[in-house]
Write a protein that holds these residues in place. Structure first.
Motif, PDB file in Angstrom:
ATOM      1  N   ILE A 128      -4.783  93.457 100.725  1.00 42.78           N
ATOM      2  CA  ILE A 128      -3.925  94.534 101.221  1.00 42.78           C
ATOM      3  C   ILE A 128      -4.692  95.522 102.100  1.00 42.78           C
ATOM      4  O   ILE A 128      -4.198  95.956 103.149  1.00 42.78           O
ATOM      5  N   CYS A 129      -5.901  95.870 101.674  1.00 43.87           N
ATOM      6  CA  CYS A 129      -6.655  96.891 102.403  1.00 43.87           C
ATOM      7  C   CYS A 129      -7.473  96.319 103.565  1.00 43.87           C
ATOM      8  O   CYS A 129      -7.823  97.056 104.496  1.00 43.87           O
ATOM      9  N   ASP A 130      -7.806  95.045 103.521  1.00 45.76           N
ATOM     10  CA  ASP A 130      -8.575  94.419 104.595  1.00 45.76           C
ATOM     11  C   ASP A 130      -8.084  92.990 104.803  1.00 45.76           C
ATOM     12  O   ASP A 130      -8.831  92.016 104.627  1.00 45.76           O
ATOM     13  N   PRO A 131      -6.805  92.826 105.176  1.00 44.05           N
ATOM     14  CA  PRO A 131      -6.184  91.492 105.203  1.00 44.05           C
ATOM     15  C   PRO A 131      -6.844  90.518 106.173  1.00 44.05           C
ATOM     16  O   PRO A 131      -6.838  89.306 105.931  1.00 44.05           O
ATOM     17  N   LEU A 132      -7.410  91.010 107.278  1.00 43.46           N
ATOM     18  CA  LEU A 132      -8.008  90.118 108.260  1.00 43.46           C
ATOM     19  C   LEU A 132      -9.253  89.417 107.729  1.00 43.46           C
ATOM     20  O   LEU A 132      -9.615  88.341 108.198  1.00 43.46           O
ATOM     21  N   ARG A 133      -9.894  90.023 106.742  1.00 48.77           N
ATOM     22  CA  ARG A 133     -11.112  89.438 106.188  1.00 48.77           C
ATOM     23  C   ARG A 133     -10.881  88.751 104.835  1.00 48.77           C
ATOM     24  O   ARG A 133     -11.833  88.281 104.219  1.00 48.77           O
ATOM     25  N   HIS A 134      -9.632  88.705 104.408  1.00 44.45           N
ATOM     26  CA  HIS A 134      -9.346  88.160 103.081  1.00 44.45           C
ATOM     27  C   HIS A 134      -9.810  86.717 102.940  1.00 44.45           C
ATOM     28  O   HIS A 134     -10.472  86.348 101.957  1.00 44.45           O
ATOM     29  N   THR A 135      -9.466  85.877 103.921  1.00 38.54           N
ATOM     30  CA  THR A 135      -9.853  84.463 103.833  1.00 38.54           C
ATOM     31  C   THR A 135     -11.358  84.277 103.985  1.00 38.54           C
ATOM     32  O   THR A 135     -11.910  83.268 103.526  1.00 38.54           O
ATOM     33  N   LEU A 136     -12.027  85.232 104.631  1.00 34.82           N
ATOM     34  CA  LEU A 136     -13.479  85.136 104.781  1.00 34.82           C
ATOM     35  C   LEU A 136     -14.208  85.590 103.522  1.00 34.82           C
ATOM     36  O   LEU A 136     -15.228  85.016 103.138  1.00 34.82           O
ATOM     37  N   VAL A 137     -13.671  86.611 102.871  1.00 34.43           N
ATOM     38  CA  VAL A 137     -14.310  87.152 101.667  1.00 34.43           C
ATOM     39  C   VAL A 137     -13.981  86.305 100.445  1.00 34.43           C
ATOM     40  O   VAL A 137     -14.866  85.922  99.677  1.00 34.43           O
ATOM     41  N   LEU A 138     -12.691  85.999 100.248  1.00 33.27           N
ATOM     42  CA  LEU A 138     -12.251  85.248  99.059  1.00 33.27           C
ATOM     43  C   LEU A 138     -12.132  83.763  99.410  1.00 33.27           C
ATOM     44  O   LEU A 138     -11.029  83.181  99.387  1.00 33.27           O
ATOM     45  N   THR A 139     -13.252  83.134  99.718  1.00 30.94           N
ATOM     46  CA  THR A 139     -13.265  81.688  99.920  1.00 30.94           C
ATOM     47  C   THR A 139     -13.165  80.986  98.563  1.00 30.94           C
ATOM     48  O   THR A 139     -13.297  81.620  97.507  1.00 30.94           O
TER      49      THR A 139
END
Length: 317
Positions: A128-139
């Motif tokens: 929610i707070c950083d959606p653009l990096r979600h797939t990069l962070v939560l691999t």
């Protein structure tokens, strides 16, 4: 069982009373408990099966939900078979090593479950707070590492408990545990020796797990709500908050029964013993029963997949 020099017992096994004061009703109590245990198994196995089969659900939130389902199965299975054996067959006796193993699994996986809720809060925060990096962070690898970290923390925190009992508390006033399962404090209160270290360690673990985890989860949701309030339209806010609703419900289902049971145990000195024991059993049964229901009802993807399976199964062949 042997007698020590100070007339305290050195037991090779313990005797679990079941539900103190309600022994005459054990056979009737077995009906709701066995039904709830069956519901927990069916619900969590169903969640695992649906997420495994449906590739669109192979996302961090649902992987964490799979971990939650496995933990709930372990928690309920750590206690219910023995409780039902007491109800049905009068199998009150439990070997000392089996008792300590049961204690370890109960406290360890309750700690792991709290850690998974913390990881799920982090997942929602990033989504929610950083959606653009979600797939990069939560691999997928990161999700696996978070799950292993929660498991390692549970083993690290709870592993010393059975060892401390084995090494520090060999003597007991009685081998009768007025409980339906081997809970840490239920064993420690029977010991003849100095239990200060065991008490302090147990309270410290409770603080680290329940208090700090709940504070961290609360802090993550404060930041989430601040981000949501910055969205342009009420519809966008409701839709975004809807992605958190299942997680919030699951957190409440987990922490509220534990808090009620703990407060009743600590301060409810006038509460009958059977109420204490029933609450202690319910806090290990309620989350495994309600978590699958919460996610099946409030998560569109899981609900749609379940409905599809049910419709397919009801069609004539």
């Amino acid at each position: 069982m042997f007698m020590s020099n100070n007339a305290c017992l050195v037991p090779s096994s313990f005797w679990l009373t079941g539900i103190p004061g309600l022994q005459s009703l054990h056979i009737w109590l077995s009906i709701p408990f066995s039904s709830m245990y069956l519901m927990a198994i069916v619900g969590n196995v169903t969640i695992l099966a649906v997420i495994t089969v449906e590739r669109s659900l192979h996302q961090p939130m649902y992987f964490f939900l799979c971990m939650l389902a496995v933990i709930d199965l372990v928690l309920s299975t750590s206690t219910m078979p023995k409780l039902l054996a007491i109800f049905w067959f009068g199998a009150h006796n439990i070997d000392l090593d089996a008792c300590l193993a049961q204690m370890f699994f109960i406290h360890c996986f309750a700690t792991v479950e709290s850690g998974i809720f913390l990881a799920m809060a982090f997942d929602r925060y990033v989504a929610i707070c950083d959606p653009l990096r979600h797939t990069l962070v939560l691999t997928h690898a990161a999700v696996g590492r978070l799950g292993l970290a929660a498991l390692f923390r549970g083993v690290l925190y709870i592993g010393p408990l059975p060892l401390m009992i084995r090494l520090r508390l060999p003597h007991y006033r009685t081998q009768i545990i007025a409980h339906s399962y081997c809970e840490h404090m239920a064993i420690v209160t029977l010991a003849c020796g100095d239990t200060t270290v065991n008490n302090l360690y147990g309270m410290g673990i409770g603080f680290l797990v329940l208090i700090l985890d709940s504070l961290a989860i609360t802090a993550s949701y404060v930041m989430i709500f601040r981000a949501v309030m910055g969205l342009a339209t009420p519809e966008a806010r409701l839709k975004t908050l809807g992605t958190c609703s299942s997680h919030i419900c699951a957190i409440l289902v987990f922490y509220i029964p534990i808090a009620v049971s703990s407060l009743t145990h600590r301060f409810g000195h006038h509460v009958p013993p059977h109420i204490h024991i029933l609450l202690a059993n319910f806090y290990l049964l309620i989350p495994p029963i309600l978590n699958p229901v919460v996610y099946a009802v409030r998560t569109k993807q899981i609900r749609e997949r379940l409905l599809y399976i049910l419709k397919a199964g009801s069609q004539p062949k």
